[in-house]
Scaffold this active site. Structure first.
Site, mmCIF file in Angstrom:
data_model
loop_
_atom_site.group_PDB
_atom_site.id
_atom_site.type_symbol
_atom_site.label_atom_id
_atom_site.label_comp_id
_atom_site.label_asym_id
_atom_site.label_seq_id
_atom_site.Cartn_x
_atom_site.Cartn_y
_atom_site.Cartn_z
ATOM 1 N N ASN A 90 -1.515 -7.610 -12.243
ATOM 2 C CA ASN A 90 -1.225 -6.456 -13.093
ATOM 3 C C ASN A 90 0.274 -6.218 -13.128
ATOM 4 O O ASN A 90 1.048 -6.962 -12.521
ATOM 5 C CB ASN A 90 -1.985 -5.228 -12.586
ATOM 6 C CG ASN A 90 -1.645 -4.928 -11.147
ATOM 7 O OD1 ASN A 90 -0.494 -4.670 -10.811
ATOM 8 N ND2 ASN A 90 -2.631 -4.993 -10.271
ATOM 9 N N ASP B 236 -12.232 -2.406 -1.362
ATOM 10 C CA ASP B 236 -11.395 -1.217 -1.540
ATOM 11 C C ASP B 236 -10.739 -0.899 -0.185
ATOM 12 O O ASP B 236 -11.375 -0.330 0.713
ATOM 13 C CB ASP B 236 -12.224 -0.035 -2.049
ATOM 14 C CG ASP B 236 -11.315 1.115 -2.486
ATOM 15 O OD1 ASP B 236 -10.331 1.400 -1.774
ATOM 16 O OD2 ASP B 236 -11.569 1.700 -3.549
ATOM 17 N N PHE C 85 -3.143 6.610 -4.428
ATOM 18 C CA PHE C 85 -2.523 6.760 -5.743
ATOM 19 C C PHE C 85 -3.596 6.587 -6.803
ATOM 20 O O PHE C 85 -4.553 5.852 -6.588
ATOM 21 C CB PHE C 85 -1.418 5.710 -5.946
ATOM 22 C CG PHE C 85 -0.080 6.196 -5.470
ATOM 23 C CD1 PHE C 85 0.187 6.276 -4.118
ATOM 24 C CD2 PHE C 85 0.892 6.583 -6.370
ATOM 25 C CE1 PHE C 85 1.397 6.754 -3.664
ATOM 26 C CE2 PHE C 85 2.119 7.058 -5.939
ATOM 27 C CZ PHE C 85 2.375 7.138 -4.589
ATOM 28 N N LYS D 184 -11.367 10.947 -6.946
ATOM 29 C CA LYS D 184 -10.990 9.896 -5.981
ATOM 30 C C LYS D 184 -10.663 10.489 -4.619
ATOM 31 O O LYS D 184 -10.979 9.909 -3.587
ATOM 32 C CB LYS D 184 -9.776 9.127 -6.505
ATOM 33 C CG LYS D 184 -10.179 7.832 -7.164
ATOM 34 C CD LYS D 184 -9.039 7.158 -7.861
ATOM 35 C CE LYS D 184 -9.570 6.602 -9.169
ATOM 36 N NZ LYS D 184 -8.563 6.032 -10.019
ATOM 37 N N LYS E 91 -13.150 8.934 -1.982
ATOM 38 C CA LYS E 91 -12.624 8.021 -0.951
ATOM 39 C C LYS E 91 -12.293 8.773 0.338
ATOM 40 O O LYS E 91 -11.735 8.201 1.266
ATOM 41 C CB LYS E 91 -11.378 7.298 -1.467
ATOM 42 C CG LYS E 91 -11.623 6.427 -2.697
ATOM 43 C CD LYS E 91 -10.482 5.426 -2.924
ATOM 44 C CE LYS E 91 -10.617 4.765 -4.300
ATOM 45 N NZ LYS E 91 -9.874 3.513 -4.420
HETATM 46 O O1 C5P Z 1 -10.119 3.460 -7.436
HETATM 47 P P1 C5P Z 1 -8.697 3.143 -7.758
HETATM 48 O O2 C5P Z 1 -8.400 1.670 -7.811
HETATM 49 O O3 C5P Z 1 -8.145 3.851 -8.972
HETATM 50 O O4 C5P Z 1 -7.908 3.760 -6.521
HETATM 51 C C1 C5P Z 1 -6.546 3.621 -6.416
HETATM 52 C C2 C5P Z 1 -6.122 3.799 -4.987
HETATM 53 O O5 C5P Z 1 -6.936 2.964 -4.149
HETATM 54 C C3 C5P Z 1 -4.711 3.338 -4.767
HETATM 55 O O6 C5P Z 1 -4.216 4.123 -3.705
HETATM 56 C C4 C5P Z 1 -4.877 1.884 -4.351
HETATM 57 O O7 C5P Z 1 -3.801 1.432 -3.556
HETATM 58 C C5 C5P Z 1 -6.170 1.916 -3.564
HETATM 59 N N1 C5P Z 1 -6.976 0.709 -3.691
HETATM 60 C C6 C5P Z 1 -7.205 -0.105 -2.605
HETATM 61 N N2 C5P Z 1 -7.991 -1.224 -2.715
HETATM 62 C C7 C5P Z 1 -8.560 -1.545 -3.868
HETATM 63 C C8 C5P Z 1 -8.358 -0.733 -5.005
HETATM 64 C C9 C5P Z 1 -7.551 0.381 -4.873
HETATM 65 O O8 C5P Z 1 -6.679 0.189 -1.520
HETATM 66 N N3 C5P Z 1 -9.308 -2.626 -3.963
#
Ligand code: C5P
Length: 407
Positions: free
Chosen positions: A216, A312, A329, A343, A347
């Protein structure tokens, strides 16, 4: 370890005092004396114009060190004095800083020893401007200072009052005793002193085959700025970084990773003993289920990739017993607060910083950002500003909330 007490709060701090050519240069001698009295190790660098106002002998007598003023005739005798000083200094303070010097600094000129030293140094830079009030008010001076603030240069003063030229107004050098306080504040222990902070930053790359990947647009700039700000706030900082073009921030330890799984492993391995976890990385949400062992040939008109969810990392850390204070974030294109709060709860985070990623504002790749920060019973908006500055503000908010919950 430096020793430090109330009498010598600057014990062992290596400060380069730059003196430029303004009438207020005589006050630099008093500042020099106060800094030494407070325990600082002081070296002085003067511009040619400063030599017209005050003799180097004054500073030499006060510091017991030769004064640096020429790029080519320094003590070392090898035209390397600016490099030696640049590496030596923990803080460079230019007092007084004239309008002309400020303009040259903005341009990145290096044709005198002080400018060259600043260009060559990673040390924080503080300026104490002093000039006629009309020069201070001039549009060019305003613009120049704005540009320096964006580069994280500290601007201390000026003060209002009667000026040497007889004018009244803003432009007087800040009093040496106040500048001494500014320097002491600068070196004072930060709100994260003694804390350990783990930060993820940048994108991840998920292999499609040996030469291709999914990723990305994250540049890593926000996470790196947070790492730098947390270190400046006194923390021991570990940055787990996906692939970026950025340099390791000063004082910060960095572990480089490529994929989400590598990032996860590095984070979990480093987690014990961390007080705060800031997940700033734009971790890829999906990865090819089975990366091809060999380069995929472009034979067919269509190619379907089967993707699976990545782990995640943040949710996994937040679900652990004895977990650190967890900050996430959220990059959203709509309903910022709604999704961010979802979130935060989903989370089980302590705090979430959300930014809008629609339009051309370049939150992912640009140098500026704006954030809306949410926690259980609070929220704060951080308006658009350079990522370095917004990082400092966010770290201050994190430190504050952290200390309330885990005193
Ligand atoms: O659910 P989402 O991807 O939008 O959440 C974003 C947050 O979760 C960010 O803090 C990102 O660093 C973390 N994240 C993570 N591992 C993932 C996806 C997101 O730690 N696989």
């Amino acid at each position: 370890m430096n020793t430090c007490d109330n009498q010598t709060p600057l014990a062992g701090k290596r400060i380069l005092l730059g003196v430029t050519g303004g009438i207020a240069a005589y006050k630099s001698a008093e500042l020099c004396r106060l800094l030494i009295q407070a325990g600082a190790e002081l070296r002085v660098a003067m511009t040619d114009a400063a030599l017209e106002f005050i003799r180097p002998l004054t500073f030499q007598a006060l510091t017991g060190q030769p004064v640096a003023s020429s790029l080519f005739q320094g003590e070392a005798g090898n035209a390397m004095e600016h490099i030696e000083l640049a590496r030596w200094a923990e803080l460079i303070l230019v007092a007084p800083a004239t309008a002309d010097f400020i303009a040259r600094l903005v341009e990145g000129q290096g044709d005198n020893l002080l400018l060259a030293t600043i260009l060559a140094s990673k040390a924080p830079l503080a300026l104490a401007p002093a000039m006629n009030q009309q020069m201070w008010a001039a549009a060019s001076t305003r613009d120049n200072l704005q540009r320096l603030r964006h580069r994280d240069v500290l601007i201390w003063g000026p003060e209002a009052g009667e000026q040497a030229c007889g004018d009244q107004g803003l432009g007087r050098l800040r009093e040496p005793s106040d500048l001494l306080e500014d320097v002491i504040d600068f070196f004072a222990p930060g709100p994260l002193e003694g804390r350990r902070v783990l930060i993820t930053a940048g994108p991840t790359r998920e292999a499609i085959d040996p030469v291709r990947f999914l990723s990305n647009r994250s540049s890593g700039k926000m996470g790196y700025a947070l790492a730098q700000a947390a270190w400046r706030a006194g923390a021991e900082v570990l940055l787990v970084s996906g692939p970026t073009c950025l340099e390791r921030p000063d004082g910060v330890e960095r572990i480089d990773v490529i994929s989400a799984e590598e990032m996860r492993r590095a984070v979990l391995e480093q987690l014990p003993g961390q007080d705060i976890f800031i997940a700033c990385a734009a971790v890829a949400d999906y990865r090819p289920r089975q990366p091809a062992r060999d380069k995929i040939k472009k034979q067919s008109e269509r190619l379907t990739l089967e993707l699976e969810r990545t782990p995640d990392i943040l949710a996994e850390v937040a679900a652990r017993p004895n977990r650190p204070f967890c900050v996430g974030f959220a990059a959203e294109t709509q309903e910022l607060e709604h999704y961010a709060r979802d979130k935060l709860a989903g989370k089980k985070l302590d705090m979430i910083a959300a930014n809008r990623v629609d339009g051309d504002d370049g939150a992912f790749e640009g140098d500026d950002n704006e954030l809306a920060v949410f926690w259980d019973d609070g929220a704060i908006e951080l308006p658009r500003q350079p990522k370095t500055r917004i990082a400092r503000e966010l770290i201050a908010i994190i430190a504050d909330q952290f200390s309330r919950r885990r005193p």
